[in-house]
Structures are given as C-alpha cells and as structure tokens.
Design a protein around this motif. Structure first.
Motif, PDB file in Angstrom:
ATOM      1  N   UNK A   9       0.825  -1.205   0.000  1.00 49.12           N
ATOM      2  CA  UNK A   9       0.000   0.000   0.000  1.00 49.12           C
ATOM      3  C   UNK A   9       0.867   1.267   0.000  1.00 49.12           C
ATOM      4  N   UNK A  10       0.274   2.329  -0.560  1.00 53.03           N
ATOM      5  CA  UNK A  10       0.858   3.681  -0.506  1.00 53.03           C
ATOM      6  C   UNK A  10       2.325   3.650  -0.940  1.00 53.03           C
ATOM      7  N   UNK A  11       3.199   4.169  -0.082  1.00 51.61           N
ATOM      8  CA  UNK A  11       4.612   4.266  -0.457  1.00 51.61           C
ATOM      9  C   UNK A  11       5.236   2.898  -0.729  1.00 51.61           C
ATOM     10  N   UNK A  55      -0.340  -6.788   8.441  1.00 51.36           N
ATOM     11  CA  UNK A  55      -1.692  -7.217   8.811  1.00 51.36           C
ATOM     12  C   UNK A  55      -1.987  -8.518   8.089  1.00 51.36           C
ATOM     13  N   UNK A  60      -3.770  -6.455  12.421  1.00 49.51           N
ATOM     14  CA  UNK A  60      -2.332  -6.309  12.605  1.00 49.51           C
ATOM     15  C   UNK A  60      -1.775  -7.515  13.358  1.00 49.51           C
ATOM     16  N   UNK A  76       2.081  -2.545   5.629  1.00 43.70           N
ATOM     17  CA  UNK A  76       1.495  -1.242   5.855  1.00 43.70           C
ATOM     18  C   UNK A  76       2.555  -0.193   6.182  1.00 43.70           C
ATOM     19  N   UNK A  77       2.684   0.842   5.373  1.00 48.68           N
ATOM     20  CA  UNK A  77       3.558   1.958   5.761  1.00 48.68           C
ATOM     21  C   UNK A  77       3.036   2.584   7.053  1.00 48.68           C
ATOM     22  N   UNK A  78       3.868   3.432   7.707  1.00 47.26           N
ATOM     23  CA  UNK A  78       3.376   4.093   8.924  1.00 47.26           C
ATOM     24  C   UNK A  78       1.994   4.706   8.683  1.00 47.26           C
ATOM     25  N   UNK A  79       1.077   4.417   9.574  1.00 44.11           N
ATOM     26  CA  UNK A  79      -0.330   4.813   9.371  1.00 44.11           C
ATOM     27  C   UNK A  79      -0.487   6.324   9.574  1.00 44.11           C
ATOM     28  N   UNK A  80      -1.325   6.932   8.758  1.00 45.68           N
ATOM     29  CA  UNK A  80      -1.520   8.387   8.915  1.00 45.68           C
ATOM     30  C   UNK A  80      -2.964   8.789   8.621  1.00 45.68           C
ATOM     31  N   UNK A  81      -3.893   7.994   9.170  1.00 47.09           N
ATOM     32  CA  UNK A  81      -5.309   8.311   8.959  1.00 47.09           C
ATOM     33  C   UNK A  81      -5.782   9.474   9.816  1.00 47.09           C
ATOM     34  N   UNK A  82      -6.964   9.928   9.519  1.00 46.11           N
ATOM     35  CA  UNK A  82      -7.584  10.995  10.297  1.00 46.11           C
ATOM     36  C   UNK A  82      -7.442  12.342   9.633  1.00 46.11           C
TER      37      UNK A  82
END
Lengths: 82, 147
Positions: A9-11, A55, A60, A76-82
């Motif tokens: 995911x992402x990066x 995960x 996780x 999962x890259x470091x999570x940054x939700x919100x």
C-alpha cells in the motif's frame, strides 16, 4: 505449501512497483518467512524496511504469526489516517 | 455501513446516526486538511486506504466505544481521494445522555483512528510536488521509518 497473497500500500506499493504478489511458503511459515520470500520474488520489495507493520487477514500481527494457505498479508507503511 | 467515502463529509448524516431524545450531549470532531505557516504550501492531501481493513478496524473501534460507553452512539466517516485544504478528511459524531461520555467516546475513536486505521496521506503542494506524510505529521525524508 501455503499460497499467500501479499499486498502493498501507498509508499510501499511505489517501492515494490506493484500492488500485490502471490508467494508460496512452507505450511508452517511465519509472516517473517513470507517477507523473506517476497524480497526474493519482487525486486522492489528489497527497499522495504526490515520490519514493516503487517496485517494478516485484516488484523495487525507480529512477524512471528503463522500464515495459512489462502491468507492475505498486507505490508502497511506508517499509518496516517484521520 | 460504509465508513469510507469519496465525497465531502456530510455532518448532518453522521449527526442523524447518533442523535436521539435520550441523548442530551452531542459532539462532533472534524479533521480538516491544513496549510499552516510551516506546511509548505499544501493545496490538498490525497488519501488512500486498505479499504477492507479500514472498514473492519472502524467497526471494531466503534464496537469498543459502545462497550466502554454503552449509552453513547458514535458515527464516523473517513474521506478518501483528493481532499482540498479546508475540507474535512474525517468526521466523528458522538452523542450520549451527558456530555462527558460524548466527549470521551469521540476522543477515544479519533485517537484509535490515529493509531490503527490503515489510511495514508500524500501532501500535494502548489509547485506540484507530492510527499508521503508520516504519523508525526512530518514528510517522509530519505529513509523509511521502521516500527
């Protein structure tokens, strides 16, 4: 053998150059074994950190968690939700 | 329930999910895309998610909040895709018989979101450059963070 779908995911998807990969590991393999196999199978995955957040089937887990045939392992890259 | 949306967050919708005659305290938290003096000309943030896990995690967080504050109701939406500066990326509404439980349940859920939700953001700047953002809010420099 256990066939595991690995998702990026992402990066991490940018580094891996793909969003998913299918790998086969021995039946008693752990998440860490799957990561090792992924780094062999997906050249871009070598750029991923040694101990990424993971995960297994939407929860996780730690790197010593066991995988089973048909599992989905997400990196999962470091999570940054919100 | 679909907690993820590609559309602007409709506060009225999440309020409608939690309000009721027996709940006299309601609070709403909105997280909005910011371009502060230290943010380097951010025009928006592109949000992406591990959709299936994000859905499952949010359901688990809301169930936990329900267990801790049985009389409270909490609703949540997280926006994905490009969110311009000033618009909300997340909206949480919590209602309870009294304000203490409403604030506590709302705070619990946003803090769990920050810790557990598999969502990632990429800042888009005026000059067209983009940067993945790490959990501390700082752009990811050369290397990658480990856990």
């Amino acid at each position: 053998m256990a066939n595991v779908t690995v998702r990026f995911f992402a990066r991490y998807a940018e580094l891996a150059g793909c969003e998913s990969a299918a790998v086969a590991v021995p039946a008693s393999a752990t998440v860490e074994d799957v990561l090792r196999r992924v780094r062999e199978a997906v050249p871009g995955a070598q750029a991923l950190p040694a101990r990424p957040l993971t995960a297994l089937n939407l929860r996780q887990v730690k790197l010593d968690a066991r995988v089973q045939d048909g599992d989905e392992l997400a990196l999962l890259p470091p999570l940054s939700g919100g | 329930m679909t907690y993820l949306t590609g559309k602007p967050i409709a506060v009225d919708d999440i309020l409608a999910e939690v309000q009721g005659p027996e709940r006299g305290g309601t609070c709403v938290f909105l997280g909005t895309v910011r371009n502060g003096p230290d943010d380097g000309g951010v025009t928006g943030i592109e949000y992406s998610a591990y959709d299936a896990m994000a859905q499952a995690e949010i359901a688990r967080m809301l169930a936990e909040a329900r267990e801790r504050w049985p009389e409270a109701r909490v609703a949540l939406r997280h926006r994905l895709g490009m969110v311009p500066v000033g618009e909300a990326s997340i909206g949480i509404a919590a209602a309870a018989p009294h304000r203490d439980e409403a604030f506590a349940a709302c705070r619990y859920v946003i803090e769990e979101v920050k810790k557990r939700l598999p969502v990632w953001k990429k800042e888009v700047r005026m000059d067209g450059t983009t940067t993945w953002v790490d959990p501390s809010g700082k752009p990811v420099a050369g290397g990658l963070r480990d856990r």
